[in-house]
Design an enzyme around this catalytic site. Structure first.
Site: not given
Ligand code: NAI
Ligand code: MG
Length: 371
Positions: A144, A256, A228, A252, A195
Site C-alpha cells: 500500500y 474482513d 491462502d 486487510d 506467501k
C-alpha cells in the site's frame, strides 16, 4: 496516586463514521461520570465535511490536535464526494497518510465469537465455539506504500499499473515483536502468515520472524502458514489461532474474512499502536474495521458496536483501565443477550433497533452491571 488528564480526539469522518462515533461519545461520557475516567475529549473535523468547511480534508488544526493527543478514535473515511476533490488533496488527507504520519505500525484486530451472535454468523456454532484470536497486521509498509507506484503508458499505447511490495527487516521485526509481546500475555502462540513460497518479501518476512523468535521470544510457540491457506483455515477452524501475525495486504483481507467470527463487519474493533517512547507511551489510533458504508449512511441504522469496542481497546491499551475495558465488553455482550439487534446482525425473534437505540442498550447494560 493522582491521575494526570489524558487527551482523546474523536474524528467522526464520513458516512456512518459520525453516527457510530456519536454513540461511542455517550459511552465515553458514561465512564467519565460513573467510573472517574479522567480524559479530556474533543471532536475535530476530518473528511468531506472538513473539505467543505475548511478547504482541507485533514485541516492543520485537526492534525495539531491529533499530534497532541494520547489517543485518536476515528469513525471512517471515504465514499461518494471525493471524486470532485483534486487528487493531490485526497492523497494528503488520506487515512493511509494519517496512519503513516502517526507511525502506528502495529494494527491489532481481535476476533472473538459472541454467543448471542452465533445466529448472525454464516459459520456453524461448533466452528465458532470459544474462538478468541487477534490478527496483528503490519500497517505502515508493504504494497500500500511501496515505491515505485503508478499508472503508466507503455510504448505500444497500452497501460501498466505498478505497485511495489517491499518490507525491510526492521519493519518486519518491529511488528513481529508486537505480536510476540501480545502472545506472551495470551495463550503464547503466534502463527506468522506470508506467501514465502512465491514472494521474496515473504521469504524475508519468514526469516526475520523466525530469527527474532529465536533471539527473544522462545517461550512463545511460533508456526508459519501461507496466506491462502490461512484464509481457508479462518473459516474452517478459527479456534486453532491465538495471534496471527501478517503484513498489510494479507491482514486487510484476512480480517474482513474473519469478520464472520463476530457475525458482522460492523462488530469489529481495532487498535493501531506506534513504538513506545521513553515514558512507555505509544501513539494510538482506534477505529472500527468497517468503512463509511455509503449504502446505509444517514439512515441511523449502522451498528455502533465496532466503534464502541474500539473504545474498550483504548481503555485497556492507552488509558490503562483494564477493569473498565472488561466492563464495557461485558455490557456489549449483555446488550446483545437482551435481544436487541441492528439491521446487520438481525435475526428472527430479535428486536431490531437503530444506532442510537443500540447505544442506549449498551448504556443501560453498563448501569445494570455496575449495581
Ligand atoms: P464498508 O465497510 O463501508 O461496507 C461494507 C458492507 O458492510 C456494506 O454493505 C455496509 O453497509 C456494511 N457495514 C459496514 N459497517 C457497518 C456497520 N457499522 N453497521 C452495519 N453495516 C455495516 O466497505 P466498502 O463498502 O467496501 O467501502 C465503503 C467506503 O469506505 C469506501 O470509500 C472505502 O474506501 C471506505 N473504507 C474506509 C475504511 C476506513 O475508514 N477505515 C475501511 C474500509 C473502507
Ligand atoms: Mg479492509
Amino acid at each position: 496516586m493522582t491521575e494526570t488528564i489524558r487527551r482523546l480526539v474523536l474524528l467522526g469522518g464520513d458516512g456512518i463514521g459520525p453516527e457510530v462515533i456519536a454513540e461511542t461519545r455517550r459511552v465515553i461520557d458514561w465512564f467519565a461520570r460513573h467510573r472517574g475516567l479522567a480524559v479530556a475529549v474533543s471532536e475535530a473535523p476530518f473528511g468531506l465535511e472538513a473539505w467543505r468547511r475548511h478547504g482541507k480534508i485533514l485541516p492543520e488544526a485537526t492534525m495539531a490536535e491529533i499530534m497532541a493527543a494520547d489517543a485518536v478514535l476515528f469513525g471512517a473515511r471515504g465514499g461518494p464526494g471525493y471524486e470532485a476533490i483534486p487528487p493531490a488533496e485526497v492523497k494528503a488527507g488520506s487515512l493511509l497518510r494519517l496512519r503513516r504520519t502517526l507511525d502506528v505500525f502495529a494494527n491489532f484486530r481481535p476476533l472473538f465469537a459472541i454467543p448471542a451472535l452465533f445466529g448472525a454468523s454464516s459459520l456453524k456454532d461448533r466452528v465458532l465455539e470459544g474462538v478468541d484470536l487477534v490478527i496483528v497486521r503490519e500497517l505502515t509498509g508493504g504494497i500500500y506504500f511501496g515505491e515505485p507506484r503508478g499508472i503508466e503508458r507503455l510504448p505500444d499505447g497500452t497501460r501498466v499499473g505498478v505497485n511495489t511490495h517491499r518490507y525491510t527487516s526492521a519493519e518486519i521485526r518491529r511488528v513481529a515483536g508486537a505480536a510476540f509481546d501480545l502472545a506472551r500475555r495470551r495463550r503464547r502462540r503466534v502463527c506468522s502468515v506470508d506467501k514465502s513460497n512465491v514472494m521474496e518479501a515473504g521469504a524475508l518476512w519468514r526469516e526475520e520472524v523466525t530469527a527474532l523468535h529465536r533471539e527473544a521470544f522462545s517461550e512463545v510457540e511460533l508456526s508459519h502458514m501461507l496466506a491462502d491457506n490461512c484464509a481457508m483455515q479462518l473459516v474452517r477452524a478459527p479456534g486453532q489461532f491465538d495471534v496471527i501475525l501478517t503484513d498489510n495486504l494479507f491482514g486487510d483481507l484476512l480480517s474482513d474474512c474473519g469478520a464472520m467470527i463476530m457475525g458482522s463487519l460492523g462488530m469489529l474493533p481495532s487498535a493501531s499502536l506506534g513504538a513506545a517512547d521513553a515514558a512507555g507511551r505509544r501513539r494510538a489510533l482506534y477505529e472500527p474495521v468497517h468503512g463509511s458504508a455509503p449504502d446505509i449512511a444517514g439512515q441511523g441504522i449502522a451498528n455502533p458496536l465496532g466503534a464502541i469496542l474500539s473504545f474498550a481497546m483504548a481503555l485497556r491499551l492507552t488509558f490503562e483501565r483494564p477493569a473498565e475495558a472488561k466492563l464495557l465488553e461485558d455490557a456489549v455482550a449483555a446488550a446483545l443477550a437482551s435481544g436487541v439487534r441492528t439491521a446487520d446482525i438481525m435475526e428472527a425473534g430479535a428486536r431490531r433497533v437503530t444506532t442510537a437505540e443500540m447505544g442506549s442498550a449498551v448504556l443501560a447494560s453498563l448501569s445494570r452491571l455496575l449495581t
